[in-house]
Design a protein around this motif. Sequence first.
Motif, PDB file in Angstrom:
ATOM      1  N   ARG A 163      79.604 -14.559 -62.209  1.00 57.00           N
ATOM      2  CA  ARG A 163      80.001 -13.241 -62.748  1.00 57.00           C
ATOM      3  C   ARG A 163      80.271 -13.307 -64.254  1.00 57.00           C
ATOM      4  N   GLN A 164      80.189 -14.477 -64.851  1.00 54.03           N
ATOM      5  CA  GLN A 164      80.500 -14.620 -66.274  1.00 54.03           C
ATOM      6  C   GLN A 164      79.517 -13.795 -67.113  1.00 54.03           C
ATOM      7  N   GLU A 165      80.042 -13.170 -68.152  1.00 51.19           N
ATOM      8  CA  GLU A 165      79.218 -12.369 -69.057  1.00 51.19           C
ATOM      9  C   GLU A 165      79.387 -12.857 -70.498  1.00 51.19           C
ATOM     10  N   ILE A 166      78.283 -12.876 -71.222  1.00 52.96           N
ATOM     11  CA  ILE A 166      78.281 -13.244 -72.632  1.00 52.96           C
ATOM     12  C   ILE A 166      77.766 -12.053 -73.432  1.00 52.96           C
ATOM     13  N   LEU A 167      78.515 -11.656 -74.458  1.00 51.86           N
ATOM     14  CA  LEU A 167      78.079 -10.552 -75.315  1.00 51.86           C
ATOM     15  C   LEU A 167      77.110 -11.079 -76.368  1.00 51.86           C
ATOM     16  N   VAL A 168      76.009 -10.372 -76.566  1.00 53.55           N
ATOM     17  CA  VAL A 168      74.979 -10.745 -77.548  1.00 53.55           C
ATOM     18  C   VAL A 168      74.599  -9.516 -78.358  1.00 53.55           C
ATOM     19  N   ALA A 169      74.225  -9.718 -79.608  1.00 50.83           N
ATOM     20  CA  ALA A 169      73.927  -8.603 -80.501  1.00 50.83           C
ATOM     21  C   ALA A 169      72.486  -8.134 -80.360  1.00 50.83           C
ATOM     22  N   ARG A 170      72.292  -6.850 -80.439  1.00 49.56           N
ATOM     23  CA  ARG A 170      70.927  -6.334 -80.547  1.00 49.56           C
ATOM     24  C   ARG A 170      70.317  -6.831 -81.861  1.00 49.56           C
ATOM     25  N   GLY A 171      69.041  -7.165 -81.806  1.00 53.16           N
ATOM     26  CA  GLY A 171      68.384  -7.725 -82.981  1.00 53.16           C
ATOM     27  C   GLY A 171      68.550  -9.227 -83.090  1.00 53.16           C
ATOM     28  N   PRO A 231      61.257 -12.629 -64.234  1.00 57.03           N
ATOM     29  CA  PRO A 231      62.599 -12.016 -64.279  1.00 57.03           C
ATOM     30  C   PRO A 231      63.548 -12.816 -65.161  1.00 57.03           C
ATOM     31  N   PHE A 232      64.541 -12.119 -65.720  1.00 51.41           N
ATOM     32  CA  PHE A 232      65.461 -12.742 -66.649  1.00 51.41           C
ATOM     33  C   PHE A 232      66.826 -12.968 -66.019  1.00 51.41           C
ATOM     34  N   ALA A 233      67.538 -13.937 -66.573  1.00 50.38           N
ATOM     35  CA  ALA A 233      68.871 -14.264 -66.070  1.00 50.38           C
ATOM     36  C   ALA A 233      69.845 -13.137 -66.391  1.00 50.38           C
ATOM     37  N   PRO A 234      70.699 -12.782 -65.451  1.00 52.38           N
ATOM     38  CA  PRO A 234      71.736 -11.778 -65.725  1.00 52.38           C
ATOM     39  C   PRO A 234      72.881 -12.410 -66.509  1.00 52.38           C
ATOM     40  N   GLY A 235      73.867 -11.592 -66.840  1.00 56.69           N
ATOM     41  CA  GLY A 235      75.082 -12.105 -67.451  1.00 56.69           C
ATOM     42  C   GLY A 235      75.155 -11.951 -68.955  1.00 56.69           C
ATOM     43  N   PHE A 236      74.255 -11.164 -69.540  1.00 56.86           N
ATOM     44  CA  PHE A 236      74.279 -10.911 -70.976  1.00 56.86           C
ATOM     45  C   PHE A 236      74.399  -9.406 -71.222  1.00 56.86           C
ATOM     46  N   VAL A 237      75.314  -9.028 -72.105  1.00 54.25           N
ATOM     47  CA  VAL A 237      75.584  -7.621 -72.397  1.00 54.25           C
ATOM     48  C   VAL A 237      75.435  -7.413 -73.902  1.00 54.25           C
ATOM     49  N   HIS A 238      74.719  -6.383 -74.286  1.00 53.64           N
ATOM     50  CA  HIS A 238      74.424  -6.164 -75.702  1.00 53.64           C
ATOM     51  C   HIS A 238      75.480  -5.314 -76.406  1.00 53.64           C
ATOM     52  N   PHE A 239      75.641  -5.616 -77.701  1.00 57.78           N
ATOM     53  CA  PHE A 239      76.418  -4.764 -78.606  1.00 57.78           C
ATOM     54  C   PHE A 239      75.630  -4.607 -79.892  1.00 57.78           C
ATOM     55  N   ASP A 240      76.024  -3.645 -80.720  1.00 61.76           N
ATOM     56  CA  ASP A 240      75.359  -3.412 -81.990  1.00 61.76           C
ATOM     57  C   ASP A 240      75.933  -4.356 -83.047  1.00 61.76           C
ATOM     58  N   PHE A 241      75.070  -5.113 -83.690  1.00 64.60           N
ATOM     59  CA  PHE A 241      75.490  -6.082 -84.704  1.00 64.60           C
ATOM     60  C   PHE A 241      76.285  -5.380 -85.801  1.00 64.60           C
ATOM     61  N   MET A 251      82.228  -3.050 -84.374  1.00 58.63           N
ATOM     62  CA  MET A 251      83.305  -3.471 -83.485  1.00 58.63           C
ATOM     63  C   MET A 251      83.519  -2.499 -82.338  1.00 58.63           C
ATOM     64  N   ALA A 252      83.285  -1.214 -82.548  1.00 56.07           N
ATOM     65  CA  ALA A 252      83.434  -0.252 -81.450  1.00 56.07           C
ATOM     66  C   ALA A 252      82.454  -0.587 -80.335  1.00 56.07           C
ATOM     67  N   SER A 253      81.259  -1.021 -80.710  1.00 58.10           N
ATOM     68  CA  SER A 253      80.260  -1.415 -79.719  1.00 58.10           C
ATOM     69  C   SER A 253      80.689  -2.676 -78.987  1.00 58.10           C
ATOM     70  N   VAL A 254      81.295  -3.616 -79.697  1.00 61.23           N
ATOM     71  CA  VAL A 254      81.801  -4.837 -79.068  1.00 61.23           C
ATOM     72  C   VAL A 254      82.873  -4.487 -78.036  1.00 61.23           C
ATOM     73  N   ARG A 255      83.796  -3.637 -78.403  1.00 60.66           N
ATOM     74  CA  ARG A 255      84.874  -3.252 -77.488  1.00 60.66           C
ATOM     75  C   ARG A 255      84.316  -2.572 -76.240  1.00 60.66           C
ATOM     76  N   ALA A 256      83.337  -1.721 -76.435  1.00 62.59           N
ATOM     77  CA  ALA A 256      82.756  -1.000 -75.306  1.00 62.59           C
ATOM     78  C   ALA A 256      82.006  -1.932 -74.361  1.00 62.59           C
ATOM     79  N   ALA A 257      81.468  -3.017 -74.882  1.00 64.09           N
ATOM     80  CA  ALA A 257      80.688  -3.943 -74.058  1.00 64.09           C
ATOM     81  C   ALA A 257      81.562  -4.953 -73.318  1.00 64.09           C
ATOM     82  N   THR A 258      82.790  -5.133 -73.763  1.00 68.67           N
ATOM     83  CA  THR A 258      83.672  -6.144 -73.189  1.00 68.67           C
ATOM     84  C   THR A 258      84.198  -5.717 -71.824  1.00 68.67           C
ATOM     85  N   THR A 259      84.193  -6.664 -70.893  1.00 72.99           N
ATOM     86  CA  THR A 259      84.769  -6.427 -69.565  1.00 72.99           C
ATOM     87  C   THR A 259      85.682  -7.604 -69.212  1.00 72.99           C
TER      88      THR A 259
END
Length: 433
Positions: A136-144, A168-178, A181-189
């Motif tokens: 269930r681990q998630e890693i935040l990654v930037a678009r671009g 197919p690709f591995a799950p567990g990655f969530v994007h934010f806008d480089f 910070m508002a995008s980072v906060r929204a992506a965090t779980t």
Amino acid sequence: MDATSSTATHTFIDQEARWGARNYQPVPVVVDRARDCLVWDVEGREYIDMMSAYSAVSHGHLHPRLVAAMQRQLERVAVTSRAYHGTTLGPFLEHLCRIAGFERALPMNTGAEAVETAIKCARRWGHFVKGIADGRQEILVARGNFHGRTSTIVGFSSEPDYRAGFGPFAPGFVHFDFGDMASVRAATTANTCAVLVEPIQGEAGVILPPPGFFRQLREWCTQNGILLIDDEVQAGLGRTGRWFAFEHEGIRPDALILGKALGGGVLPVSAFLADAAVMDVFSPGSHGSTFGGNALAAAVGLEALRIIEDEDLVGRSARMGEHLLARLRGVMQAGRPLIREVRGRGLWAAVDVDPAHATARELVERLAARGVLSKETHETVIRFAPPLTITRDLVDRAVDIFQEVVMRKHRELALGAEAPVTASAREAASIAA
């Protein structure tokens, strides 16, 4: 170009095309030899290297100290695997950790392997330390982002060309806008264990974040018990005018990824660095690499670090980078509307080309025809990232040629001439003539 040399050029290009996979579209230059910041093609023609193999050749081509270090080690032992200890790995790891300010380093080969190591470490830390259910681990990654080419890494790229047909690709990655910070906060779980991010997005076009973004990101990660993993495969080891790009914001990540320049332009050497509280999630058998940390690579990596220190290549990058960016901005002022923007930090610059007037590839090939090697990205950006050993004279010569190319294109546009979008080696030579 005489008939003999022309035949040699096309022979090598055609041979690669016949027998090689079609996963690259090289600039039509056949490199035969190189030294420091200069390259010569199979015809004996000289070029200024303004690309340095995407920062892998930050020390210049075949630095004599690196060649000597390789020769010394090759007379002793090169590869034994990590099944045994050696005399070069410990000194290399200690020197690297002391420079970067971390307690542990895990050596690998390519930058992508070091990124994969970081992903594995983050997930394991998220499970064993933070208590996230395994899977269930998630890693935040930037678009671009651009972190490499493995199937896992391209799975969280936002570039369609890098992903198409590889699922197919591995799950567990969530994007934010480089840079947002508002995008980072929204992506965090609650399952977020790490943020994996480049301090400057190189492949995206040398994109710098807004000032203060990384300080805010550091604070957010600390407050929420999230690892901040900094991918400096291209940006690290002096490229931006500091040892590490994170120093520009006065922060310290929880983990650091290095590569390219760490091998001195002669070997693939990479490393993942962190303090013991993070790195010690690895136990014997949980991760490894037959070639990672081999005796030859460690000897080269140690010498590469010492050269950066002894020759003050970090300071040189800051000084020469300031001059390069100032010169390029001068070209931009004269080259509008063809040139839309110049951006960068240290000896890492990008020139943004208006696609309504030309493609970056066209200008890159024209530059090569006049003796300057660079590379385009995303069709609209020309990158300049010469070896950190470059002199002011070579910077000026390269930018002078770039300005001539831009001004010639301007004249063609003013006359209504339609220049080719790409050029073959023969066409490039005719441009030079």
